[in-house]
Design a protein around this motif. Structure first.
Motif, PDB file in Angstrom:
ATOM      1  N   GLN A 181       0.891  -1.198  -0.071  1.00 28.04           N
ATOM      2  CA  GLN A 181      -0.031  -0.145   0.080  1.00 28.04           C
ATOM      3  C   GLN A 181       1.073   1.157  -0.167  1.00 28.04           C
ATOM      4  O   GLN A 181       0.328   2.264  -0.694  1.00 28.04           O
ATOM      5  N   GLN A 182       1.911   1.198   0.806  1.00 27.92           N
ATOM      6  CA  GLN A 182       2.923   2.458   0.957  1.00 27.92           C
ATOM      7  C   GLN A 182       3.539   2.630  -0.587  1.00 27.92           C
ATOM      8  O   GLN A 182       3.553   3.883  -0.938  1.00 27.92           O
ATOM      9  N   LEU A 183       3.770   1.659  -1.136  1.00 22.93           N
ATOM     10  CA  LEU A 183       4.623   1.588  -2.576  1.00 22.93           C
ATOM     11  C   LEU A 183       3.579   1.916  -3.449  1.00 22.93           C
ATOM     12  O   LEU A 183       4.022   2.456  -4.690  1.00 22.93           O
ATOM     13  N   SER A 184       2.164   1.643  -3.519  1.00 27.46           N
ATOM     14  CA  SER A 184       1.424   1.592  -4.660  1.00 27.46           C
ATOM     15  C   SER A 184       0.822   3.180  -4.884  1.00 27.46           C
ATOM     16  O   SER A 184       0.780   3.443  -6.024  1.00 27.46           O
ATOM     17  N   ASP A 185       1.057   4.063  -4.144  1.00 28.57           N
ATOM     18  CA  ASP A 185       0.687   5.394  -4.207  1.00 28.57           C
ATOM     19  C   ASP A 185       1.887   6.307  -3.507  1.00 28.57           C
ATOM     20  O   ASP A 185       1.318   7.033  -2.556  1.00 28.57           O
ATOM     21  N   ASN A 186       2.979   6.124  -3.733  1.00 27.72           N
ATOM     22  CA  ASN A 186       3.907   6.831  -2.953  1.00 27.72           C
ATOM     23  C   ASN A 186       4.398   8.289  -3.545  1.00 27.72           C
ATOM     24  O   ASN A 186       4.981   8.241  -4.588  1.00 27.72           O
ATOM     25  N   ASP A 187       4.608   9.154  -2.768  1.00 24.87           N
ATOM     26  CA  ASP A 187       4.720  10.591  -3.003  1.00 24.87           C
ATOM     27  C   ASP A 187       5.953  10.738  -3.627  1.00 24.87           C
ATOM     28  O   ASP A 187       6.383  11.553  -4.518  1.00 24.87           O
ATOM     29  N   THR A 188       6.908  10.104  -3.065  1.00 26.78           N
ATOM     30  CA  THR A 188       8.456  10.163  -3.468  1.00 26.78           C
ATOM     31  C   THR A 188       8.611   9.528  -4.652  1.00 26.78           C
ATOM     32  O   THR A 188       9.161  10.274  -5.491  1.00 26.78           O
ATOM     33  N   LEU A 189       7.981   8.512  -5.124  1.00 24.70           N
ATOM     34  CA  LEU A 189       8.185   7.941  -6.260  1.00 24.70           C
ATOM     35  C   LEU A 189       7.533   8.509  -7.484  1.00 24.70           C
ATOM     36  O   LEU A 189       7.808   8.936  -8.505  1.00 24.70           O
ATOM     37  N   HIS A 190       6.120   9.219  -7.360  1.00 27.79           N
ATOM     38  CA  HIS A 190       5.556  10.113  -7.921  1.00 27.79           C
ATOM     39  C   HIS A 190       6.254  11.119  -8.284  1.00 27.79           C
ATOM     40  O   HIS A 190       6.270  11.462  -9.707  1.00 27.79           O
ATOM     41  N   ALA A 191       6.917  11.861  -7.330  1.00 23.33           N
ATOM     42  CA  ALA A 191       7.775  13.005  -7.506  1.00 23.33           C
ATOM     43  C   ALA A 191       8.887  12.828  -8.554  1.00 23.33           C
ATOM     44  O   ALA A 191       9.461  13.682  -9.185  1.00 23.33           O
ATOM     45  N   GLN A 192       9.510  11.554  -8.244  1.00 26.38           N
ATOM     46  CA  GLN A 192      10.950  11.360  -9.088  1.00 26.38           C
ATOM     47  C   GLN A 192      10.429  11.061 -10.286  1.00 26.38           C
ATOM     48  O   GLN A 192      11.122  11.583 -11.417  1.00 26.38           O
ATOM     49  N   ALA A 193       9.120  10.272 -10.767  1.00 24.89           N
ATOM     50  CA  ALA A 193       8.821  10.158 -12.024  1.00 24.89           C
ATOM     51  C   ALA A 193       8.454  11.401 -12.728  1.00 24.89           C
ATOM     52  O   ALA A 193       8.826  11.723 -13.862  1.00 24.89           O
ATOM     53  N   SER A 194       7.770  12.469 -11.958  1.00 23.76           N
ATOM     54  CA  SER A 194       7.337  13.657 -12.658  1.00 23.76           C
ATOM     55  C   SER A 194       8.696  14.644 -13.007  1.00 23.76           C
ATOM     56  O   SER A 194       8.584  15.233 -13.825  1.00 23.76           O
ATOM     57  N   ALA A 195       9.395  14.582 -12.250  1.00 26.86           N
ATOM     58  CA  ALA A 195      10.773  15.543 -12.085  1.00 26.86           C
ATOM     59  C   ALA A 195      11.588  15.000 -13.338  1.00 26.86           C
ATOM     60  O   ALA A 195      12.444  15.798 -13.698  1.00 26.86           O
TER      61      ALA A 195
END
Length: 402
Positions: A181-195
């Motif tokens: 659950q923590q990995l499925s919607d993770n702000d850090t990972l979303h931010a990395q992908a977006s940046a």
């Protein structure tokens, strides 16, 4: 009379000296020109581009291993790559490398640049999240292979999963659900992908600035865990996000789509061995077969970029003594065309001759008299020692006369 003859001899000797010097200078110039005609190929990226895990790999930024896509691409170009791929590099590291000027000398006259970057932008924070979760939950079995000091070795060589206390299975399952659950919607990972998109554009800008004549070929990101349930789906969410940075029809680079073939085939070193003790090798790098697939994608893209337009076969006629006359239309971007023949229309074609003339006569001694052969043309273009072929022309048939 003698003085006149002597003057003539001196003049001839002087002329010979001048010719010798001129010839030597010409040969040196020709040699230098020939040497300079070799393609200058520069490779950037992370461990994927560096050939991590393959035989011959070295972390000292030396030549890429023979089985790596980088070496396969260089072989096709009849050259050696200038390797700037560094294991562990993120897009930020690639930007920093370009800004230091270390690659400027090679980039100045570069013809071809390949770039494989971005995987670590997601992988490194993903691993850190996993490590933090394990550290915060001492009840989770000790995955010694995930010790930060042993991560690289364990990723490459795998590790045996520890024996599980059956009585704690409910707790392990609960922790697994929490982690997913923590990995499925993770702000850090979303931010990395977006940046990544902006960073990728910065890399492209730096490459175009430092290598204005170069063609740039860039891979997108593949999912090394595509065949694993749950984990593969989870990873795919962020990989698809980061891949939005790449455009198939971009004008300033050519996209090499590795995401698609790596979904269909197991081309990485990720393995799970269920025999005896459960052993897991999470190495996400391409296998030898994976590098071969990526190499083929680069080479196909190069062929598409440099192939001339097709030559047109206007007519083929046969005369006595096995003489064939070919009339063709050669496209302006071709250096010549091959004449190909086969004993059946859909058979295996072989080369009969090669020319750059619109009308070409050839004595086809290798062909049998009174037999029908099928003829077609294939245009070609030579770019710095590499021969690129256009599409085949239409086929015409001719009966060989004795």
């Amino acid at each position: 009379m003698k003085n006149n003859r002597k003057n003539k001899i001196c003049s001839i000797l002087m002329l010979l000296c001048l010719l010798t010097v001129s010839l030597q200078t010409g040969l040196q110039t020709l040699y230098a020109k020939t040497a300079a005609e070799k393609t200058i190929y520069v490779a950037f990226g992370d461990s994927i581009a560096a050939g991590y895990g393959l035989d011959g790999y070295s972390g000292e930024n030396t030549a890429a291993p023979a089985d790596s896509y980088q070496a396969l691409t260089a072989d096709f170009l009849h050259t050696q790559s200038r390797n700037y791929a560094v294991t562990g590099d993120t897009s930020d590291d690639c930007i920093q490398l370009l800004q230091t000027g270390k690659a400027d000398a090679d980039l100045k006259n570069a013809d071809i640049i390949t770039l494989s970057i971005g995987s670590n932008d997601l992988l490194l924070p993903f691993i850190q999240i996993l490590l933090d979760h394990i550290k915060e939950n001492p009840d989770i079995p000790d995955l010694s292979g995930m010790d930060p000091a042993l991560i690289e070795e364990s990723i490459k060589n795998g590790f045996t999963l520890p024996q599980i206390d059956i009585s704690k299975l409910p707790e392990y399952y609960k922790q697994a659900v929490v982690l997913l659950q923590q990995l499925s919607d993770n702000d850090t990972l979303h931010a990395q992908a977006s940046a990544f998109s902006e960073k990728f554009q910065t890399i492209l800008s730096l490459l175009h600035e430092k290598a204005p004549q170069a063609e740039i070929y860039a891979t997108n990101i593949y999912n090394p865990f595509a065949f694993l349930p749950k984990i593969g789906e989870l990873a795919d969410r962020y990989i698809q996000e980061i891949n939005q940075a790449f455009t198939a029809d971009a004008s300033d680079y050519t996209l090499i789509d590795v995401y698609t073939p790596f979904r269909e085939k197991e081309l990485t070193n990720v393995r799970i061995d269920y025999s005896e003790s459960l052993r897991f090798q999470p190495d996400p790098h391409p296998s030898v077969q994976g590098h071969a697939v990526i190499g083929d994608l680069f080479i196909t893209a190069l062929k598409d970029a440099h192939a001339p337009k097709a030559a047109a076969l206007r007519s083929v006629s046969a005369a006595g003594k096995k003489k064939l006359t070919i009339k063709a239309k050669l496209p302006a971007d071709a250096d010549g065309y091959q004449v190909l023949y086969a004993s059946s229309k859909n058979g295996t074609y072989q080369t009969l001759g090669k020319t750059d003339k619109q009308t070409y006569q050839i004595r086809a001694k290798k062909l049998k008299s009174q037999k029908t052969y099928y003829i077609k043309l294939r245009s070609y273009r030579i770019v710095k020692g590499v021969t690129y072929y256009g599409k085949d022309s239409a086929v015409k048939k001719a009966v060989i006369r004795s």
